[in-house]
Enzyme design. Structure first.
Site, short mmCIF file in Angstrom:
data_model
loop_
_atom_site.label_atom_id
_atom_site.label_comp_id
_atom_site.label_asym_id
_atom_site.label_seq_id
_atom_site.Cartn_x
_atom_site.Cartn_y
_atom_site.Cartn_z
N CYS A 1 -10.06 -5.60 0.46
CA CYS A 1 -11.26 -4.79 0.63
C CYS A 1 -12.17 -4.98 -0.58
O CYS A 1 -11.81 -5.62 -1.58
CB CYS A 1 -10.88 -3.32 0.79
N ASN B 1 0.84 -1.21 0.00
CA ASN B 1 0.00 0.00 0.00
C ASN B 1 0.87 1.25 0.00
O ASN B 1 1.96 1.28 0.58
CB ASN B 1 -1.00 0.00 1.16
N ILE B 2 0.37 2.27 -0.70
CA ILE B 2 1.08 3.55 -0.83
C ILE B 2 0.06 4.65 -0.58
O ILE B 2 -0.85 4.86 -1.39
CB ILE B 2 1.71 3.69 -2.24
N GLU B 3 0.18 5.32 0.57
CA GLU B 3 -0.83 6.31 0.97
C GLU B 3 -0.49 7.70 0.45
O GLU B 3 0.57 7.94 -0.13
CB GLU B 3 -0.96 6.29 2.50
N ASN B 4 -1.44 8.62 0.66
CA ASN B 4 -1.30 9.99 0.16
C ASN B 4 -1.83 10.96 1.21
O ASN B 4 -2.78 10.64 1.94
CB ASN B 4 -2.09 10.13 -1.14
N ALA B 5 -1.26 12.16 1.24
CA ALA B 5 -1.67 13.16 2.23
C ALA B 5 -3.12 13.61 2.06
O ALA B 5 -3.70 14.18 2.98
CB ALA B 5 -0.74 14.37 2.14
N ASN B 6 -3.71 13.35 0.91
CA ASN B 6 -5.13 13.73 0.77
C ASN B 6 -6.05 12.64 1.35
O ASN B 6 -7.27 12.78 1.31
CB ASN B 6 -5.50 14.04 -0.70
N TYR B 7 -5.47 11.58 1.87
CA TYR B 7 -6.18 10.47 2.53
C TYR B 7 -7.04 9.65 1.58
O TYR B 7 -7.61 8.66 1.97
CB TYR B 7 -7.07 10.97 3.68
N HIS C 1 -3.77 0.38 -3.02
CA HIS C 1 -3.82 -0.81 -2.16
C HIS C 1 -2.83 -1.86 -2.67
O HIS C 1 -2.52 -1.93 -3.87
CB HIS C 1 -5.24 -1.39 -2.13
N1 THU Z 1 -5.29 -1.56 2.34
C1 THU Z 1 -4.74 -2.34 1.35
O1 THU Z 1 -3.61 -2.11 0.92
N2 THU Z 1 -5.49 -3.35 0.85
C2 THU Z 1 -6.77 -3.62 1.23
O2 THU Z 1 -7.53 -4.22 0.50
C3 THU Z 1 -7.20 -3.11 2.54
C4 THU Z 1 -6.63 -1.76 2.86
C5 THU Z 1 -4.52 -0.43 2.86
C6 THU Z 1 -5.07 0.91 2.45
C7 THU Z 1 -4.56 1.82 3.56
O3 THU Z 1 -3.26 2.27 3.19
C8 THU Z 1 -4.43 0.90 4.77
O4 THU Z 1 -4.53 -0.44 4.27
C9 THU Z 1 -5.51 1.13 5.81
O5 THU Z 1 -6.78 0.99 5.26
ZN ZN Z 2 -8.19 -2.79 -1.26
#
Ligand code: THU
Ligand code: ZN
Length: 130
Positions: free
Chosen positions: A84, A40-46, A51
């Site tokens: 998810c 997973n690679i997140e972003n400051a805009n949430y 995923h």
């Molecule tokens: N996340 C995933 O990478 N895969 C999923 O299917 C569930 C959620 C990540 C997204 C976010 O960076 C963190 O888990 C919390 O939700």
């Molecule tokens: Zn997901």
């Protein structure tokens, strides 16, 4: 199988998750046995989080693969996290109901589901007659 989970665990170290601090790794195996990983690679805009499963399958498709046997998913919590809803739908674009989804539960081992169990009766290209 343990090998695929190990690859998902390894991919955790590449995760960029400064906001949730919930690191996720995934490893998808193609029909010819090649494995692609993602994190997973997140972003400051949430909102713009990539995923782990989405990145793994995207890399595989870019490399020319469209048939898959199994995917493994691991989180930094070793809590048996499953893909998810969005990722289940992304997997359904290229994978059948029989895709095996292995979810890391740490020392307790792992749980295995099929995509059909986790996402029954979903829309596919067949509905659009393509
Ligand atoms: N996340 C995933 O990478 N895969 C999923 O299917 C569930 C959620 C990540 C997204 C976010 O960076 C963190 O888990 C919390 O939700
Ligand atoms: Zn997901």
């Amino acid at each position: 199988m343990e090998d695929l989970i190990e690859r998902a665990r390894d991919a955790l170290s590449d995760s960029y998750a400064p906001y949730s601090e919930y690191r996720v790794g995934a490893a998808i195996r193609t029909a010819d046995g090649t494995v692609f990983t993602g994190c997973n690679i997140e972003n400051a805009n949430y909102s713009n989080s990539v995923h782990a499963e989405e990145l793994a399958i995207s890399k595989a498709v870019q490399a020319g693969h469209r048939a898959f046997d199994a995917i493994a998913v691991a989180s930094s919590e070793r809590d048996g996290v499953t893909p998810c809803g969005m990722c289940r739908q992304t997997l359904a674009e290229f994978c059948g109901d029989d895709l095996a989804i292995h979810c890391d539960e740490g020392d307790d081992g792992y749980s295995t589901y099929t995509l059909g169990e986790l996402l029954p009766n979903t829309i596919t290209a067949a509905h659009l007659d393509r």
